[in-house]
Design an enzyme around this catalytic site. Structure first.
Site, PDB file in Angstrom:
ATOM      1  N   ASP A 182       6.194  35.278  13.005  1.00 34.64           N
ATOM      2  CA  ASP A 182       7.390  35.073  12.196  1.00 34.64           C
ATOM      3  C   ASP A 182       8.043  33.784  12.670  1.00 34.64           C
ATOM      4  O   ASP A 182       8.455  33.673  13.825  1.00 34.64           O
ATOM      5  CB  ASP A 182       8.335  36.262  12.418  1.00 34.64           C
ATOM      6  CG  ASP A 182       9.265  36.511  11.260  1.00 34.64           C
ATOM      7  OD1 ASP A 182       9.721  35.531  10.650  1.00 34.64           O
ATOM      8  OD2 ASP A 182       9.554  37.687  10.977  1.00 34.64           O
ATOM      9  N   ASP A 238      10.737  32.680   7.839  1.00 33.61           N
ATOM     10  CA  ASP A 238      12.054  33.259   7.617  1.00 33.61           C
ATOM     11  C   ASP A 238      12.929  32.352   6.744  1.00 33.61           C
ATOM     12  O   ASP A 238      12.952  31.126   6.961  1.00 33.61           O
ATOM     13  CB  ASP A 238      12.730  33.434   8.995  1.00 33.61           C
ATOM     14  CG  ASP A 238      13.968  34.288   8.947  1.00 33.61           C
ATOM     15  OD1 ASP A 238      13.863  35.469   8.589  1.00 33.61           O
ATOM     16  OD2 ASP A 238      15.065  33.769   9.275  1.00 33.61           O
ATOM     17  N   GLU A 297       9.772  33.673   3.098  1.00 34.90           N
ATOM     18  CA  GLU A 297      10.817  34.573   2.612  1.00 34.90           C
ATOM     19  C   GLU A 297      11.774  33.745   1.754  1.00 34.90           C
ATOM     20  O   GLU A 297      12.373  32.791   2.232  1.00 34.90           O
ATOM     21  CB  GLU A 297      11.575  35.191   3.784  1.00 34.90           C
ATOM     22  CG  GLU A 297      12.589  36.227   3.331  1.00 34.90           C
ATOM     23  CD  GLU A 297      13.682  36.511   4.372  1.00 34.90           C
ATOM     24  OE1 GLU A 297      14.276  37.583   4.312  1.00 34.90           O
ATOM     25  OE2 GLU A 297      13.940  35.640   5.235  1.00 34.90           O
ATOM     26  N   HIS A 341      11.887  45.060   7.411  1.00 34.71           N
ATOM     27  CA  HIS A 341      12.852  45.415   8.459  1.00 34.71           C
ATOM     28  C   HIS A 341      14.308  45.206   8.027  1.00 34.71           C
ATOM     29  O   HIS A 341      15.217  45.510   8.792  1.00 34.71           O
ATOM     30  CB  HIS A 341      12.558  44.566   9.699  1.00 34.71           C
ATOM     31  CG  HIS A 341      12.758  43.100   9.436  1.00 34.71           C
ATOM     32  ND1 HIS A 341      11.947  42.385   8.574  1.00 34.71           N
ATOM     33  CD2 HIS A 341      13.688  42.229   9.870  1.00 34.71           C
ATOM     34  CE1 HIS A 341      12.372  41.143   8.503  1.00 34.71           C
ATOM     35  NE2 HIS A 341      13.438  41.013   9.287  1.00 34.71           N
ATOM     36  N   ASP A 342      14.527  44.609   6.849  1.00 34.97           N
ATOM     37  CA  ASP A 342      15.890  44.386   6.360  1.00 34.97           C
ATOM     38  C   ASP A 342      16.275  45.387   5.273  1.00 34.97           C
ATOM     39  O   ASP A 342      17.417  45.368   4.802  1.00 34.97           O
ATOM     40  CB  ASP A 342      16.016  42.985   5.733  1.00 34.97           C
ATOM     41  CG  ASP A 342      15.865  41.853   6.747  1.00 34.97           C
ATOM     42  OD1 ASP A 342      16.196  42.061   7.933  1.00 34.97           O
ATOM     43  OD2 ASP A 342      15.417  40.767   6.333  1.00 34.97           O
TER      44      ASP A 342
END
Ligand code: TEU
Length: 539
Positions: free
Chosen positions: A98, A199, A241, A315-316
């Site tokens: 990431d 990200d 993302e 995870h969000d």
């Protein structure tokens, strides 16, 4: 189109602090992940996307990096990382890291230097604006509440932070910053990394004076430069993302010429169950017809031109079985149905840890939550006069900690996640929902995922076939076909706990059943609660 390995791959996301703790400090770690590689191999996945494990003060659970070329001691060492890469490789699994490139931690040496003075050589690594203390350069707000500007008296300037105050934005306009970043990425590629998740990549080319936070004019030039500098040399998978992505911009990002990225995570379908123009905490029921329409639009728009990523969880986000299915009576049926619906589409599917056993949202006391976004919101909304009840309701439904409770391995203490005290409470349903139980039960969600993954490997039509939405106006059934020259699949999914008549199913009743969460010997013209089935016919 070029057939890259990641087009028929299935990627599994690990949130390291919540996956498996090997040393009893209550926090998952790299050695813990290594002990679970055989489990992931058994599931059948091809790659692991690892949420950040770099050195970090952990203000935002590692999305605030203070050293991009080291592992945080919480998770282990660089040697552990090399071991993980090698152990995964020996099982045919690639590791995807990431990359958080929009911002660093305020404890990164670059920022520690940058904030010393305006003349410091690192000052220009970040985004500064002159001003007067107490008078922000403009109205920009930070992702985790409050203004996006923070005053530094030593410089007499504000720095920009699109997320927490401990996540200063990097200045991509500075060529030195970009060079350092590419060098760092290359260093990871040389260690054997198989790809990267980037990200908030749509936010790197910000132009705060024009209030532009995402998709700034320089975004695609920067991505092309980075791709050329590092990504294009090997068949790496890269997934950006991009909360702001539209099908039009996704075609730029995921152009098959490889000049930018392999694909992006888009969020249009994720932003539906909230009140228009408000925040995710302002809850609204899911407009199901629109949900289908949006997913179908993305399938159509990228067909043979770009590439989709397929996900319902990360995870969000809340747990998908709680959000789009039924985490009570029909938990098992609806988790399998959601898996069918997602994995039947075109794109690269992502499974978030625990999704493969149907882990659910949780409810805790406010003191037990850990997420910075949620805690800041709680404070802000309390000050604004919202009732505690209302705030807690939105936390139960949308809080990021829903996805961050420890992975449930077995019915022993702390769900087998740790021998110590977990950093966040285990979901109390672990005695019922856990990996050990799922592996023993041939009808479990786990085995259903395993079967779906195998189908993807054996049927090229799942990777390549054209998508067409059927019954677009139906308020409960998600139906679509996938079509190749010689074959057609019908994917039928019921999103309701009621039994429904379904003439489409009746039309296909004599065709081959590839997978289903119910026995297909009966109910030939109806769909049972949360039923899913994939039929196949030769053309
Ligand atoms: O998330 C991007 C982001 O915009 C999130 O703040 C998102 O809007 C929110 O979580 C939805 O509730 C990425 C990471 O995935 C997230 O974990 C980080 O906190 C964030 O960037 C900052 O790095």
């Amino acid at each position: 189109m070029k057939q890259s390995w990641w087009k028929n791959a299935v990627i599994y996301q690990i949130y390291p602090r919540s996956f498996c703790d090997s040393n009893g400090d209550g926090m998952g770690d790299l050695q813990g992940i290594i002990t679970k590689l055989d489990y992931l191999k058994e599931l059948g996945i091809d790659a692991i996307w690892l949420s950040p494990v770099y050195r970090s003060p952990q203000d935002d659970n590692g999305y605030d990096i203070s050293d991009y070329q080291d592992i945080d001691p919480l998770f282990g060492t660089l040697e552990d990382m090399d071991e993980l890469i090698a152990q995964a490789k020996s099982r045919g699994i690639r590791i995807i890291m990431d990359l958080v490139l929009n911002h660093s931690s305020d404890e990164h040496p670059w920022f520690l230097e940058a904030k010393k003075s305006r003349d410091n050589p690192y000052h220009d690594y970040y985004v500064w604006r002159d001003g007067v203390e107490g008078q922000y350069p403009n109205e920009l707000k930070a992702g985790f509440g409050g203004p996006a500007w923070e005053w530094v008296p030593e410089c007499g300037q504000y720095y920009l932070h699109q997320f927490s105050v401990k996540q200063p934005d990097l200045n991509w306009e500075n060529p030195k910053v970009r060079e350092e970043i590419y060098k760092m990425i290359q260093w990871w590629v040389d260690r054997g990394i198989g790809g990267f998740r980037l990200d908030v990549i749509d936010q790197i080319a910000k132009e705060p004076d024009r209030m532009i936070t995402s998709e700034g004019p320089m975004l695609h030039p920067y991505l092309k430069e980075m791709s050329k500098a590092v990504f294009q040399q090997k068949d790496l998978v890269t997934v950006g993302e991009a909360w702001s992505a539209t099908p039009e911009s996704a075609l730029l990002y995921s152009n098959p010429d490889g000049s930018e990225l392999s694909m992006v995570f888009q969020f249009e379908h994720i932003l539906l169950d909230q009140q228009p123009g408000k925040e995710k905490w302002d809850l609204a029921p899911l407009p199901f017809v629109q949900f289908k329409e949006i997913l179908a639009k993305w399938q159509k728009a990228l067909y043979q031109k770009g590439w989709n990523s397929l996900f319902f969880e990360n995870h969000d986000l809340p747990r998908s079985v709680s959000r789009f299915g039924d985490d009570g009576k029909y938990r098992v049926e609806s988790a399998k149905m959601l898996a069918t619906c997602l994995h039947g589409m075109q794109g690269t599917p992502y499974i978030y840890q625990g999704q493969e056993i149907g882990m659910t949202n949780t409810r805790m006391e406010i003191e037990d939550y850990r997420d910075i976004e949620l805690l800041n919101m709680y404070k802000e909304r309390t000050e604004k006069g919202y009732s505690k009840e209302e705030i807690m309701e939105s936390i139960y439904v949308k809080g990021r900690d829903n996805a961050r409770t420890p992975m449930q391995w077995n019915d022993e203490e702390n769900a087998g996640f740790t021998k110590g005290t977990p950093w966040i409470k285990v979901n109390p349903n672990y005695a019922d929902i856990n990996v050990e139980k799922a592996r023993k039960d041939p009808d479990s969600i786990f085995h259903y995922y395993q079967e779906l993954i195998q189908l993807r490997k054996s049927l090229p039509i799942l990777t390549e076939g054209a998508f067409d939405l059927l019954l677009p106006e139906d308020p409960s059934i998600f139906a679509y076909t996938r079509t190749s020259k010689t074959e057609q699949l019908l994917i039928l999914c019921s999103f309701t706990g009621q039994e429904l008549p379904c003439s489409l199913k009746e039309q296909w009743k004599d065709e081959e059943v590839l997978i289903s969460n119910y026995d297909q010997d009966s109910c030939k013209d109806c769909l049972r609660p949360y039923e899913a089935v994939i039929f196949s016919r030769k053309l």
